[in-house]
Design an enzyme around this catalytic site. Structure first.
Site, PDB file in Angstrom:
ATOM      1  N   ARG A 100      32.205  44.603  39.429  1.00 37.19           N
ATOM      2  CA  ARG A 100      32.026  43.513  40.388  1.00 37.19           C
ATOM      3  C   ARG A 100      33.155  43.400  41.399  1.00 37.19           C
ATOM      4  NH1 ARG A 100      32.515  38.613  35.988  1.00 37.19           N
ATOM      5  NH2 ARG A 100      34.685  38.866  35.349  1.00 37.19           N
ATOM      6  N   TYR A 117      40.928  40.164  40.869  1.00 40.84           N
ATOM      7  CA  TYR A 117      41.678  39.631  41.983  1.00 40.84           C
ATOM      8  C   TYR A 117      42.928  38.934  41.455  1.00 40.84           C
ATOM      9  CZ  TYR A 117      39.684  35.065  40.672  1.00 40.84           C
ATOM     10  OH  TYR A 117      39.327  33.930  39.986  1.00 40.84           O
ATOM     11  N   TYR A 157      48.203  38.697  30.668  1.00 38.43           N
ATOM     12  CA  TYR A 157      47.859  38.591  29.257  1.00 38.43           C
ATOM     13  C   TYR A 157      47.881  39.988  28.653  1.00 38.43           C
ATOM     14  CZ  TYR A 157      43.535  39.615  31.745  1.00 38.43           C
ATOM     15  OH  TYR A 157      42.620  40.141  32.606  1.00 38.43           O
ATOM     16  N   GLU A 195      46.223  44.239  41.906  1.00 37.05           N
ATOM     17  CA  GLU A 195      45.128  43.265  41.924  1.00 37.05           C
ATOM     18  C   GLU A 195      45.070  42.656  43.319  1.00 37.05           C
ATOM     19  OE1 GLU A 195      43.028  42.338  39.497  1.00 37.05           O
ATOM     20  OE2 GLU A 195      43.918  43.083  37.625  1.00 37.05           O
TER      21      GLU A 195
END
Length: 419
Positions: free
Chosen positions: A185, A309, A359, A382
């Protein structure tokens, strides 16, 4: 005739989108301003009915999550019960996605009618168009460009790489390897890779310094099956498309690499968005990336993978909060990229190790490139959020990819200087 074709394609787009139209889906931004609330969100995120777009560690950064209509009342009760502040940033994702897809398809047609090449930076392009662009460059610049099919996806699509040189005929040069589109996506990531290709090939004179002693190898879409599925069926699909069980499809390709595979931050549940796969390298697409990386042993100096993102430049490790002994080399390169972007556009990028900035997530391609394939610098970039997060508008494409190129160019220069 052209108008009829436009209308037909637009109609097909509406039909395709209706396969999973996200009607009534809401997107929330949740404020978690202390460590307890952050841990609470991590616990809530284990519910696979909620689609958490991001999970930043910074206390001043909101967490964004998509919730389907049947779960919204309970989700809001949960947030209220724990005094978690939230705002609804998108009330009906389906309506927004339909509008965006129609705009994108219309602009693709305009671009294809007016452009010399198969792609532009005014629309998001399909996988076949991306591969066609690579082939066009190989034909137009045969002394500097080579295109190869590295392998086939599960659904038999060609994963093509483009190797870009300065045409001096010297072999055995050091290599910068770039890939994008591991997560389906994240459309802006392949667009960013295409802009890098455009700059290195079609704007060669301005960027010849990046190709004097280095070749670039670029794989613009790692996960073409998932990428196509987001165009035809489900815009927010993330994984590959190989069946994972009798009832669920796909593996998170960025949890599928065989380096501390499955240890943390990946799911064993086949329907989860972070499903690690039945085994390490269970997916043909991750095997292809593995083989490309290992084929560059000794020559590969910089691995860069584009995602979205969040405005991050991340480096190993993803499986632990510990840092590699030579983490400063990664940090120096990433900081160069962040500084260049800040100077150019004022956009701020956060730099740090994946686990400490975001994370823990084991089995990522960046950890594998550094820990196994021997790339001395390995970075995940990102790109910024657009639209509601993963759906930048067509007007945002060129500003985003040109800004991204500014950072990539600066990072490449630093790598070339160091190695």
């Amino acid at each position: 005739m052209f108008l009829k074709t436009c209308l037909l394609l637009l109609l097909c787009g509406v039909i395709a989108l209706s396969a999973h139209d996200y009607e009534g889906y809401k997107i929330y931004d949740i404020k978690a301003d202390n460590s307890f609330k952050k841990e609470l969100l991590l616990h809530i995120a284990k519910n696979t009915e909620y689609d958490f777009f991001n999970m930043p560690r910074a206390l001043d950064a909101a967490t964004r999550v998509m919730v389907q209509p049947k779960d919204q009342a309970g989700f809001q009760l949960l947030l209220n019960g724990f005094a978690l502040e939230y705002t609804v940033v998108e009330d009906n994702l389906g309506s927004t996605l339909q509008k965006e897809q129609l705009e994108n398809q219309s602009q693709r047609l305009v671009a294809q009618r007016n452009a010399v090449r198969s792609i532009s930076f005014t629309a998001f392009h399909r996988h076949a168009e991306i591969n066609a662009y690579l082939d066009e460059l190989a034909k137009a610049y045969p002394s500097r460009v080579t295109v190869q099919t590295a392998g086939k996806s599960y659904e038999n699509r060609d994963l093509k790489t483009i190797t870009i040189s300065n045409g001096d005929g010297k072999s055995g040069k050091n290599v910068i390897f770039l890939d994008a589109g591991i997560h389906a996506r994240e459309w802006i990531a392949p667009a960013g890779a295409l802009y890098v290709i455009y700059q290195l090939v079609e704007n060669f004179v301005s960027n010849a310094d990046l190709l004097k002693d280095y070749d670039w190898v670029i794989l613009p879409v790692v996960n073409p099956d998932g990428y196509e599925y987001t165009h035809t069926n489900s815009r927010m699909w993330r994984k590959t498309r190989k069946p994972a069980s009798s009832s669920c499809y796909g593996t998170d390709a960025n949890r599928n690499f065989d380096f501390h595979w499955g240890e943390v931050g990946a799911s064993s549940y086949s329907c989860a968005d972070t499903f690690k796969g039945t085994t390490a390298f269970s997916e043909p697409e991750t095997k292809i990336v593995r083989d490309l990386l290992l084929g560059l042993l000794g020559r590969g100096k910089f691995y860069l993978t584009l995602h979205s993102y969040g405005n991050y430049l991340l480096y190993p490790w993803g499986w632990t909060s510990d840092l590699p002994s030579d983490w400063r080399a990664h940090d120096e390169v990433a900081q160069a990229g962040a500084a260049a972007i800040m100077k150019s556009t004022g956009t701020e990028y956060t730099v740090g190790s994946s686990t400490n900035v975001l994370y823990a997530a084991a089995g990522g391609s960046d950890d594998y490139a550094f820990g196994v394939a021997g790339f001395p610098v390995s970075i995940t970039m990102e790109l910024p959020a657009g639209g509601t997060g993963f759906d930048p508008t067509i007007a945002e494409i060129l500003p985003y990819v040109s800004e991204t190129w500014t950072g990539i160019r600066a990072m490449a220069q630093k790598v070339i200087e160091k190695y």
